[in-house]
Design a protein around this motif. Sequence first.
Motif, PDB file in Angstrom:
ATOM      1  N   UNK A  58       4.440   3.393  35.273  1.00 12.68           N
ATOM      2  CA  UNK A  58       5.482   4.051  35.338  1.00 12.68           C
ATOM      3  C   UNK A  58       6.958   3.273  36.523  1.00 12.68           C
ATOM      4  N   UNK A  59       7.569   2.879  36.212  1.00 14.02           N
ATOM      5  CA  UNK A  59       8.184   1.808  37.250  1.00 14.02           C
ATOM      6  C   UNK A  59       8.580   0.947  37.552  1.00 14.02           C
ATOM      7  N   UNK A  60       7.211  -0.356  36.483  1.00 13.96           N
ATOM      8  CA  UNK A  60       6.935  -1.469  36.942  1.00 13.96           C
ATOM      9  C   UNK A  60       7.099  -2.320  35.453  1.00 13.96           C
ATOM     10  N   UNK A  61       6.941  -3.153  36.048  1.00 12.99           N
ATOM     11  CA  UNK A  61       6.849  -4.181  34.930  1.00 12.99           C
ATOM     12  C   UNK A  61       6.074  -4.613  34.354  1.00 12.99           C
ATOM     13  N   UNK A  62       5.750  -5.087  32.539  1.00 12.28           N
ATOM     14  CA  UNK A  62       5.091  -5.317  32.020  1.00 12.28           C
ATOM     15  C   UNK A  62       4.172  -6.175  32.410  1.00 12.28           C
ATOM     16  N   UNK A  63       2.626  -6.044  33.023  1.00  6.57           N
ATOM     17  CA  UNK A  63       2.108  -7.022  33.453  1.00  6.57           C
ATOM     18  C   UNK A  63       1.233  -8.196  32.754  1.00  6.57           C
TER      19      UNK A  63
ATOM     20  N   UNK B  48      -5.758   1.340  37.775  1.00  6.82           N
ATOM     21  CA  UNK B  48      -5.402   1.121  36.472  1.00  6.82           C
ATOM     22  C   UNK B  48      -5.056   2.062  35.172  1.00  6.82           C
ATOM     23  N   UNK B  49      -4.149   2.876  35.624  1.00  2.00           N
ATOM     24  CA  UNK B  49      -3.925   4.027  34.880  1.00  2.00           C
ATOM     25  C   UNK B  49      -2.357   3.296  33.942  1.00  2.00           C
ATOM     26  N   UNK B  50      -2.334   3.169  33.488  1.00  6.50           N
ATOM     27  CA  UNK B  50      -0.434   2.531  32.954  1.00  6.50           C
ATOM     28  C   UNK B  50      -0.549   2.452  31.317  1.00  6.50           C
ATOM     29  N   UNK B  51       0.417   2.226  30.719  1.00  2.00           N
ATOM     30  CA  UNK B  51       0.736   1.847  29.313  1.00  2.00           C
ATOM     31  C   UNK B  51       0.247   0.559  28.907  1.00  2.00           C
ATOM     32  N   UNK B  52      -1.005   0.214  27.998  1.00  2.00           N
ATOM     33  CA  UNK B  52      -1.374  -0.905  27.206  1.00  2.00           C
ATOM     34  C   UNK B  52      -1.086  -1.295  26.232  1.00  2.00           C
ATOM     35  N   UNK B  53      -0.624  -2.459  25.895  1.00  2.00           N
ATOM     36  CA  UNK B  53       0.159  -2.751  24.954  1.00  2.00           C
ATOM     37  C   UNK B  53      -0.578  -4.423  24.274  1.00  2.00           C
ATOM     38  N   UNK B  54      -1.073  -4.022  23.403  1.00  2.00           N
ATOM     39  CA  UNK B  54      -1.453  -5.551  22.218  1.00  2.00           C
ATOM     40  C   UNK B  54      -0.498  -6.390  21.996  1.00  2.00           C
TER      41      UNK B  54
END
Length: 114
Positions: free
Chosen positions: A41-46, A89-95
């Motif tokens: 949340x609030x961060x860029x996709x890494x 490590x909490x985040x939304x993970x994208x394939x």
Amino acid sequence: QVQLVESGGGLVQAGGSLRLSCSASGSISSINRMGWYRQAPGKQRDLVATIISGGSTNYADSVKGRFTISRGNAKNTVSLQMNSLKPEDTAVYYCYAQTFRNYWGQGTQVTVSS
């Protein structure tokens, strides 16, 4: 066109493990790279980890030694084994899949509680 479907997210306590999987369909013969990115949340996709057709892998420094990326024999699946999970490590993970353009899955939530 490539379609990606992720599975395997969830809630886990710190120190635990989760395995994410992603299945690609469509023009899978055109895929030269697959992997995982994450966005808190609030961060860029890494970048988390990627794997190319030849099998070489690349990891973010923050996950080296804890996460392992792999591709299935059919080359249209990619998995991410996540061990020793931390709250950060909490985040939304994208394939992710790359042909001449980038494709993204819908994302799966990973939540690590302290």
